[in-house]
Scaffold this active site. Structure first.
Site, short mmCIF file in Angstrom:
data_model
loop_
_atom_site.label_atom_id
_atom_site.label_comp_id
_atom_site.label_asym_id
_atom_site.label_seq_id
_atom_site.Cartn_x
_atom_site.Cartn_y
_atom_site.Cartn_z
N SER A 121 0.83 -1.19 0.00
CA SER A 121 0.00 0.00 0.00
C SER A 121 0.88 1.26 0.00
O SER A 121 1.65 1.46 -0.93
CB SER A 121 -0.97 -0.01 1.18
OG SER A 121 -2.06 0.84 0.93
N LYS A 173 -21.80 18.63 9.20
CA LYS A 173 -20.62 19.01 9.97
C LYS A 173 -20.10 17.87 10.84
O LYS A 173 -18.88 17.76 11.08
CB LYS A 173 -20.95 20.22 10.86
CG LYS A 173 -19.75 20.82 11.56
CD LYS A 173 -18.74 21.34 10.55
CE LYS A 173 -17.55 21.99 11.25
NZ LYS A 173 -16.52 22.41 10.28
#
Length: 310
Positions: A121, A173
């Site tokens: 990765s 939010k």
């Protein structure tokens, strides 16, 4: 101990501090570089060893690595570089920052990568900046993809009798806070963000390995590859270890013989007098634990989870 002996001891300490301090000052002015070189083996012109071991560094560790890469690029006495990677990856942003710095280095000097046990990765991502990649046959690599983990803690908080009230301006939010499940809209937004990071990973592999993007996408389903498989697929160049990669970097730089050096942190005044074992500050294990606890938040990662959260 009488007064004269105390004065003699204090004078000795003062002189020693002055000598060490002047030595550090003179060395810094002579080299103009913050990192000191330690020779690992060999003789002749220098090839520098850069290392990404463990999770992709963050914070001060990231700053240190970027400073080493910058010094290797700017120091005319450094003729080539070898990058040793033994990492399962880490945060997306930090991985890209390291890759960019390594690409700047590779444009000016030969850079060859060598894999350890795991270079997957984000560990593989940074290695694609190198001109060539050496890998042990049994190394774990690949795992090209993006992952994000979002622990849901609302059930645990309820069992503990803890209620959390969220006040917000902006409908989304508190998205990804872990205090409530994601809505379908929020999941779509996060997946779009992950798709951008995924396409960036594909682009870096395609560019670094000179492969078509379509072929990279076929390989980039998150699976891991052995070193042998990676070579056959074009994700690495040849079987080998750090010593082989260092020799190849020197060869690309036109060196018949070379000295492999590593950057080490210059000792401070007290370090120079009392040694590295002076018990000030937290141990490295404690620092790692505190850092891990502080990282418990939502973020995108180029990480192979089988490689551990180290």
């Amino acid at each position: 101990m009488n007064r004269k002996r105390w004065l003699a001891l204090l004078l000795f300490v003062a002189v020693a501090l002055l000598v060490v301090g002047l030595g550090r000052l003179i060395q810094s002015r002579e080299t103009g570089h913050p990192w000191r070189e330690a020779t690992l083996y060999g003789r002749g012109e220098k090839v520098v060893l850069l290392e990404v071991v463990g999770s992709i560094p963050m914070g001060k560790d990231l700053e240190d690595l970027l400073a080493k890469i910058r010094q290797a690029r700017e120091d005319q006495d450094i003729r080539a570089a070898v990058l040793f990677v033994d990492s399962p990856g880490g945060s997306v942003t930090e991985t890209e920052a390291i890759h960019r710095a390594l690409k700047d280095l590779a444009r000016e000097k030969p850079l060859v990568a060598a894999f350890g046990t795991v270079a997957a990765s984000g560990g593989y991502y940074v290695a694609t900046a190198a001109r060539e990649i050496f890998t042990p046959a049994t190394a774990i690599t690949g795992s090209i993809g993006v992952i994000a983990t979002l622990p849901q803690v609302q059930g645990l908080l309820a069992k503990l009798g803890v209620q959390v009230e969220v006040l917000k301006e902006g409908r989304l939010k508190d998205m990804g806070s872990g205090l409530r499940p994601l809505t379908p809209e929020e999941r779509t937004l996060i997946q779009g963000y992950m798709r951008e990071a995924y396409e960036l990973f594909v682009a870096r592999v395609a560019e670094g390995r000179h492969l078509p993007k379509d072929k990279v996408r076929q390989l980039a389903d998150g699976r891991i590859y052995s070193g042998t498989q990676a070579i056959a697929l074009g994700l690495a160049d040849r079987e080998g270890y750090l010593e082989d990669a260092a020799k190849r970097a020197a060869e690309l730089a036109g060196l018949e013989e070379f000295r492999l050096v590593r950057y080490v942190k210059p000792k401070g005044l007290l370090d120079g007098l009392l040694g590295e074992g002076f018990p000030l500050g937290l141990s490295s294990e404690t620092e790692q634990l505190v850092s891990l606890l502080g990282q418990n938040r939502f973020r995108l990662e180029y990480r192979y989870l089988g490689g551990g959260l180290w």
